[in-house]
Scaffold this motif. Sequence first.
Motif, short mmCIF file in Angstrom:
data_model
loop_
_atom_site.label_atom_id
_atom_site.label_comp_id
_atom_site.label_asym_id
_atom_site.label_seq_id
_atom_site.Cartn_x
_atom_site.Cartn_y
_atom_site.Cartn_z
N THR A 1 0.83 -1.20 0.00
CA THR A 1 0.00 0.00 0.00
C THR A 1 0.87 1.25 0.00
OG1 THR A 1 -1.66 -1.20 1.29
CG2 THR A 1 -1.90 1.19 1.17
N ASN B 1 -4.47 9.87 0.27
CA ASN B 1 -5.09 8.71 -0.39
C ASN B 1 -4.31 7.43 -0.08
OD1 ASN B 1 -6.84 10.56 -1.56
ND2 ASN B 1 -5.69 10.68 -3.48
N GLU C 1 -3.46 3.79 -1.92
CA GLU C 1 -3.52 3.02 -3.15
C GLU C 1 -2.75 1.73 -2.92
OE1 GLU C 1 -1.96 5.30 -6.36
OE2 GLU C 1 -3.12 7.10 -5.86
N GLY D 1 -13.27 2.52 0.62
CA GLY D 1 -12.62 2.58 -0.69
C GLY D 1 -13.33 1.77 -1.74
N PHE E 1 -8.29 1.49 -3.99
CA PHE E 1 -8.02 2.92 -3.78
C PHE E 1 -9.02 3.46 -2.77
CE2 PHE E 1 -9.16 7.32 -4.81
CZ PHE E 1 -7.92 7.94 -4.80
#
Length: 612
Positions: free
Chosen positions: A406, A413, A415, A455, A478
């Motif tokens: 991650t 954020n 991702e 998410g 995400f």
Amino acid sequence: MTIHSKLLCLSLLFASTIFSQKAANNLLLTDHMDITPLKKNTIQYVDQLTEEVLTEIGAEQASRFDSTYFPDTEKFNVLSASVTKPPNKIIVIPTSDYTIKKSAASQEAPGFTNSLILSIQFPQLNPKETVRVKTKNIETLKNKTNFTPTFMPDPNNPTKLLSIKFHNTNAFKLFWAKSKDFNLEQNRTLLTATLQHHEAIVPEVDMVDSSDVLPYLELSAIKTWSEFGNAMWQTYKPIYKVTPKIQEMADRIAGQSTGLEAAKKLYQWEINNIHYIAIYLNQSAQMVPNSAQTILQRGYGDCKDYVTLLSDLLIAKGIQAQPAMVNWSYAFREYPIPSSLQFNHAILYLPQYKLFLNPTDIHSGFGELDNALTDTPAMVVGEKSFMTKTQASHAANNGVNFKSDTMLTKTGNLEGQTSATYLGNYNTVIRSVVTTVTSGSELADNILSNSYYGGQGRMRWSDPKKILQNMTVTSHWFSAQAIKMNNPIYMRMPNGPMIFDIDHLKSSLTMTKRHYPMVAGRRTLNIEQSLNLPKNYQFKLIPNNLHIENSIGSYDASYKVVEKTLHKTVKFIIKKNIISAKAYPLYLKLMETALEDQHAFISVVPAGFLNK
């Protein structure tokens, strides 16, 4: 109501008795069962039931009486039914209010059973009212295996008096076994068993089947399990036949493979090509399967039929195969003498490999048994039948190897991407999950919506129909503005979309004292997580490494920072399939440690603030 099981998959019924009320809703005042042999192969049962309604919920539960029977071998009648309203008003239910209809089983699988349900709808009931029902059932026994009734008190509500009387014992070779709670008296012509003042079971999450903990009385026309299995084999034996068509099919499916590899191919073929109907093991059908030829013509079958067809295919390739009877529920008790509660399902045994297969479960891989079937009593049927146990599961063979990577961005954020390889009976669950969703996005979004960071994402997985292979699942995900970029930043280690993560196991926990064993399931979860920071950020505080180990299992977690990446490694092992009530605190301690670690916070600061 007394449970007089007749191989009707009643242990599955017991498994569903998860009640929401601790207080009793009804009181079974008396349940008297009189059993009388009328002829050599005919048995009469007369049951008198008296039940007092205690609550409004109890009134709803007692408002309808249902009894399933098989008209081919049973003549079932209601002799009387009434309601007594205080002080002494008796309402007799007229026979016009009795209804008989096909059972759900008969409607769904008419070629397998013709069972009927007789129902009585009582008038509006209220607390302090009493319901009485008297029934008579005359059953024709096709052979001695048909008389193995087992009696237990109602698990739902307390029982004041349960009595069973077997008359004319000198005309019938009778064997019996009981738990200590039953009192038994016997003379030359009468056997009487009574149970008094039995409290209802207060259900506990993931507990074993209630039939494992209820007191019982067994009656049987057969003394030993081997004798029972040998008698059953006489009905199976004519069905098992390797015809030229079966031989041709087996050769074509297996190809050049032999032994275990051939067995796997045949197993895979059956699961992919035969449609499963239902599990119906009952006395009316004598648990007799259809022939392989009939199954192939229909393209469907029940558990007995799956076993028959696969057995014939295996034997055609020189692989020994025998039917085996098990209870496919959380029931693990082994009864001293043949009992109708011992089995509700047929599986297959390969003696050369000491391996049990469950081809009925279309999501179960070769030799994979779920927690309800592992290490459970099984009767292998053949010329020399015997009782044994299915193979025990091993923690190292069941579970998942999961990896996540991650990135935390400067805007907060998250991702990431994940990959997972599932092992053993975890494959069965994962195959079931992925075949019930419409897309990988749907599954990822459902998992993430219930996670700490939320998410969206997309998951991909290997072909669930390839049951000889371990399932693999990958994802990309995400979460927008998941982290507030404060100074310092506090966050948990992101996981991403993981099917059945450690948090999922908390559903097995209870804060109250346990009284009954629970089914935990042996497993090993290997989890590797990486968290990458944006430029000019550093880790300030990370959780401590952990190690806890006891007789139930172990939990290990280690943390290590390499440059701007935090690496976390977890190994979580549960070594017991069934955990006793006494050992539950050890399981609870293990789970609490694991959950606390999963919820531990990490501290992140901008570069230059590390020592401030």
